[in-house]
Write a protein that holds these residues in place. Structure first.
Motif, short mmCIF file in Angstrom:
data_model
loop_
_atom_site.label_atom_id
_atom_site.label_comp_id
_atom_site.label_asym_id
_atom_site.label_seq_id
_atom_site.Cartn_x
_atom_site.Cartn_y
_atom_site.Cartn_z
N VAL A 59 37.21 44.62 37.49
CA VAL A 59 37.27 43.95 38.79
C VAL A 59 38.50 44.51 39.47
CG1 VAL A 59 37.48 41.75 39.99
CG2 VAL A 59 36.14 41.88 37.87
N ALA A 60 38.26 45.27 40.55
CA ALA A 60 39.35 46.04 41.17
C ALA A 60 39.64 45.60 42.60
CB ALA A 60 39.01 47.52 41.17
N THR A 61 40.89 45.81 42.98
CA THR A 61 41.34 45.63 44.36
C THR A 61 41.86 46.99 44.82
OG1 THR A 61 41.86 43.31 44.07
CG2 THR A 61 43.01 44.46 45.86
N TRP A 62 41.28 47.50 45.91
CA TRP A 62 41.66 48.78 46.51
C TRP A 62 42.10 48.50 47.93
CZ3 TRP A 62 40.26 53.88 44.51
CH2 TRP A 62 39.62 53.86 43.29
N THR A 64 43.53 50.23 50.30
CA THR A 64 43.21 51.25 51.32
C THR A 64 41.72 51.31 51.63
OG1 THR A 64 43.07 52.98 49.64
CG2 THR A 64 45.21 52.68 50.75
N ARG A 65 40.89 50.80 50.74
CA ARG A 65 39.44 50.78 50.98
C ARG A 65 38.97 49.41 51.48
NH1 ARG A 65 36.74 54.08 45.95
NH2 ARG A 65 37.87 56.02 46.28
N GLY A 66 39.88 48.47 51.56
CA GLY A 66 39.51 47.14 52.01
C GLY A 66 38.72 46.35 50.99
N LEU A 67 38.78 46.76 49.71
CA LEU A 67 38.05 46.05 48.66
C LEU A 67 38.98 45.08 47.95
CD1 LEU A 67 36.00 48.94 47.04
CD2 LEU A 67 35.18 47.19 48.60
N ARG A 68 38.45 43.90 47.69
CA ARG A 68 39.22 42.88 46.97
C ARG A 68 38.32 42.27 45.90
NH1 ARG A 68 40.30 37.31 47.47
NH2 ARG A 68 42.41 36.82 46.82
N ALA A 69 38.78 42.33 44.66
CA ALA A 69 38.03 41.77 43.53
C ALA A 69 36.59 42.27 43.51
CB ALA A 69 38.10 40.24 43.54
N SER A 70 36.45 43.58 43.43
CA SER A 70 35.16 44.25 43.45
C SER A 70 34.74 44.64 42.02
CB SER A 70 35.26 45.49 44.33
OG SER A 70 34.04 46.18 44.38
N LEU A 154 47.44 40.06 42.52
CA LEU A 154 48.82 39.82 42.96
C LEU A 154 49.63 41.12 42.98
CD1 LEU A 154 49.63 36.48 41.14
CD2 LEU A 154 49.46 36.85 43.61
N ALA A 155 49.40 41.97 42.00
CA ALA A 155 50.15 43.24 41.95
C ALA A 155 49.86 44.10 43.17
CB ALA A 155 49.82 44.00 40.68
N CYS A 156 48.61 44.12 43.63
CA CYS A 156 48.27 44.91 44.81
C CYS A 156 48.73 44.22 46.09
CB CYS A 156 46.78 45.21 44.87
SG CYS A 156 46.37 46.77 44.05
N ALA A 157 48.78 42.91 46.08
CA ALA A 157 49.24 42.18 47.27
C ALA A 157 50.73 42.44 47.52
CB ALA A 157 48.99 40.68 47.10
N ARG A 158 51.48 42.70 46.45
CA ARG A 158 52.93 42.92 46.57
C ARG A 158 53.26 44.36 46.95
NH1 ARG A 158 53.91 40.73 40.99
NH2 ARG A 158 53.25 38.60 41.21
N SER A 159 52.31 45.27 46.72
CA SER A 159 52.63 46.68 46.98
C SER A 159 52.28 47.12 48.39
CB SER A 159 51.95 47.59 45.97
OG SER A 159 50.60 47.26 45.79
#
Length: 159
Positions: A59-62, A64-70, A154-159
């Motif tokens: 389950v990934a969050t990208w 730059t691609r606008g994907l969240r919990a994909s 959370l890690a991607c939200a902080r970066s």
């Protein structure tokens, strides 16, 4: 278990060999962050059945691609190209979109519903047919999944 999850993360390294940051290991799920391209994800290997190597679910969050919990699932073996792929969590069933050995939720709403079901489930199975029509399923324990998904998000939200 920790070594198996870390080895799994190393197997998914991009061809560029970009360094991967371990966010944490949560029971059978790991959370990782890749700096380039920027993405964070929770990942687990399917339980082994009959000596076969299991598939992989993430389950990934990208950002730059606008994907969240994909959701992305890599099946443990080839599937019949015309066979549907069904993900089951408890009483919930989701039909996935599949290419070769990879399967995905068809849209963001289904991704959200799957992640919600993952949070309350004990196990998940991904079922389809192998070439020739023989059914198979990859089964995942969900202990630690919610924590790994949250940590990755959370890690991607902080970066």
């Amino acid at each position: 278990m920790i070594r198996a999850i870390a080895a799994l993360a190393l197997m998914t390294l991009p061809a560029t060999g970009t360094a991967r940051d371990t966010i944490g290991i949560y029971q059978g799920w790991g959370a990782f962050r890749d700096p380039t391209p920027a993405r964070c994800y929770a990942i687990a290997r399917a339980l082994k059945a009959g000596g076969t190597v299991g598939g992989v679910a993430s389950v990934a969050t990208w950002p730059t691609r606008g994907l969240r919990a994909s959701l992305h699932v890599r099946l443990s073996r080839p599937r019949d190209p015309i066979a549907p792929v069904t993900l089951s969590i408890g009483e919930r069933r989701f039909t996935l979109v599949a290419r070769d050995r990879d399967a995905f939720a068809p849209d963001a709403a289904t991704d959200r519903a799957i992640v919600s079901a993952l949070r309350g489930g004990r196990s998940m199975s991904v079922e389809t047919l192998a070439p020739g029509g023989r059914p198979f399923a990859d089964v995942y324990a969900l202990a630690g999944a919610a924590t790994a998904i949250d940590a990755a998000g959370l890690a991607c939200a902080r970066s």
